[in-house]
Design an enzyme around this catalytic site. Sequence first.
Site, PDB file in Angstrom:
ATOM      1  N   HIS A  97      19.059 -12.430  42.130  1.00 17.84           N
ATOM      2  CA  HIS A  97      17.687 -12.927  41.957  1.00 17.84           C
ATOM      3  C   HIS A  97      17.644 -14.450  42.018  1.00 17.84           C
ATOM      4  CE1 HIS A  97      17.935 -14.114  37.631  1.00 17.84           C
ATOM      5  NE2 HIS A  97      18.750 -13.100  37.513  1.00 17.84           N
ATOM      6  N   ASP A 117      22.824 -17.698  35.927  1.00 19.15           N
ATOM      7  CA  ASP A 117      21.786 -16.656  35.984  1.00 19.15           C
ATOM      8  C   ASP A 117      20.573 -17.128  36.773  1.00 19.15           C
ATOM      9  OD1 ASP A 117      19.859 -14.864  33.433  1.00 19.15           O
ATOM     10  OD2 ASP A 117      20.349 -14.371  35.513  1.00 19.15           O
ATOM     11  N   GLU A 151      12.825 -11.577  38.588  1.00 17.83           N
ATOM     12  CA  GLU A 151      13.695 -10.617  37.898  1.00 17.83           C
ATOM     13  C   GLU A 151      13.581 -10.781  36.395  1.00 17.83           C
ATOM     14  OE1 GLU A 151      16.478 -11.342  35.943  1.00 17.83           O
ATOM     15  OE2 GLU A 151      17.235  -9.314  35.694  1.00 17.83           O
ATOM     16  N   GLU A 152      13.451 -12.019  35.939  1.00 16.27           N
ATOM     17  CA  GLU A 152      13.519 -12.325  34.504  1.00 16.27           C
ATOM     18  C   GLU A 152      12.321 -11.818  33.709  1.00 16.27           C
ATOM     19  OE1 GLU A 152      16.185 -13.316  33.297  1.00 16.27           O
ATOM     20  OE2 GLU A 152      17.211 -14.740  34.576  1.00 16.27           O
ATOM     21  N   ASP A 179      24.370 -10.409  39.709  1.00 13.54           N
ATOM     22  CA  ASP A 179      23.606 -11.187  38.740  1.00 13.54           C
ATOM     23  C   ASP A 179      24.578 -11.685  37.679  1.00 13.54           C
ATOM     24  OD1 ASP A 179      20.680 -10.517  36.595  1.00 13.54           O
ATOM     25  OD2 ASP A 179      21.833 -12.335  36.992  1.00 13.54           O
ATOM     26  N   HIS A 256      19.246 -18.475  30.121  1.00 18.63           N
ATOM     27  CA  HIS A 256      17.855 -18.561  29.639  1.00 18.63           C
ATOM     28  C   HIS A 256      17.612 -19.792  28.772  1.00 18.63           C
ATOM     29  CE1 HIS A 256      17.685 -13.890  30.120  1.00 18.63           C
ATOM     30  NE2 HIS A 256      18.040 -14.511  31.223  1.00 18.63           N
TER      31      HIS A 256
HETATM   32  N1  LIG Z   1      19.731  -9.547  30.732  1.00 22.44           N
HETATM   33  C1  LIG Z   1      20.304 -10.000  31.967  1.00 22.44           C
HETATM   34  C2  LIG Z   1      21.657 -10.617  31.799  1.00 22.44           C
HETATM   35  C3  LIG Z   1      22.614  -9.721  31.156  1.00 22.44           C
HETATM   36  C4  LIG Z   1      23.030  -8.568  31.806  1.00 22.44           C
HETATM   37  C5  LIG Z   1      23.954  -7.739  31.186  1.00 22.44           C
HETATM   38  C6  LIG Z   1      24.442  -8.097  29.938  1.00 22.44           C
HETATM   39  I1  LIG Z   1      25.787  -6.886  29.024  1.00 22.44           I
HETATM   40  C7  LIG Z   1      24.010  -9.235  29.284  1.00 22.44           C
HETATM   41  C8  LIG Z   1      23.078 -10.051  29.900  1.00 22.44           C
HETATM   42  C9  LIG Z   1      19.469 -11.080  32.577  1.00 22.44           C
HETATM   43  O1  LIG Z   1      18.996 -11.971  31.927  1.00 22.44           O
HETATM   44  N2  LIG Z   1      19.315 -10.989  33.898  1.00 22.44           N
HETATM   45  O2  LIG Z   1      18.616 -11.993  34.506  1.00 22.44           O
HETATM   46 ZN   LIG Z   2      18.469 -13.623  33.053  1.00 21.48          ZN
HETATM   47 ZN   LIG Z   3      19.985 -12.518  35.982  1.00 20.53          ZN
END
Ligand SMILES: N[C@H](Cc1ccc(I)cc1)C(=O)NO
Ligand SMILES: [Zn+2]
Ligand SMILES: [Zn+2]
Length: 291
Positions: A97, A117, A151-152, A179, A256
Amino acid sequence: SYVIDQQSVVNPMLTQMQASNIGQTIVDMSSYANRYYTTNNGVNASNWLKQRWSTMAAGRSDIAVTQFTHSAYPQKSVILTITGSDNPNEVVVLGGHLDSINQSGTSETTRAPGADDDASGIASMTEVLRVMIASGYKPRRTIKMIGYAAEEVGLRGSQDIAQNHKANNVNVVGVMQLDMTNYKGSVNDIYLYTDYTDSAQNSFVGNLITTYLPTLKIGYDQCGYACSDHASWTSAGYWSSMPFEAAMGEDDPYIHTANDTYANTGSQAEHALKFARMALAYAVELGSDGA
Ligand SMILES: N[C@H](Cc1ccc(I)cc1)C(=O)NO
Ligand SMILES: [Zn+2]
Ligand SMILES: [Zn+2]
């Protein structure tokens, strides 16, 4: 059945892949104040990726780069399509993303570099593209590389795109989500997440890693929820996999926030390079199958 038989094509390409190129793309994408799905920066970052991939693909008449418009928000997804030579109706998808988020603010100037991310996933994909083009590789199946918007905020870009593929009866034979690929938080190198993914394809991905990247250690884990865009494809009825940087709870602690920077992953992309190499093997092995 997932046959691994493209060693003569894949191995020379793997040696061409470089962490420095991945790092540069991460730096470029992190330079936007944020890539939030509703800001001008977020729109501009999508336009930047379209331009970047278009420039790389210039001269290849079998490669097209388009943006997918999402009606509810301004940020577009970016889709690069390498049309297959003799089995084009079967489609392989690599995704990541392009949006980012800072949990404490959504203004035009809120700092959300999103280096890990998910600039890391987009950068890993971009290095796959660079080496495919440099090698003159032409797949028999169609390969799509997708930078999802939004995506977020609920996997919204990939939801639109996966449902669009389903509505159009597109024969997507496999999806890999990248990701977060660049923060080595755990003992193993690549963690295959087993929920909201396809177990048979996960086994294939594990076999690709042991075949092509034999020094890497594989882990397994579960998110416990629809944690990235792979879940959009699974819910549309397609087979997806989500190779991830670390075990749950050991992933990048800065995501984030304004501190999700390249520097906070050591200003290097050695971990992401593992994922880029795995993604290339996946795309070429699946992409090389005839009808
Ligand atoms: N929540 C997901 C990141 C994410 C994915 C898996 C795990 I375990 C911990 C964190 C995210 O922010 N994707 O953008
Ligand atoms: Zn994220
Ligand atoms: Zn992500």
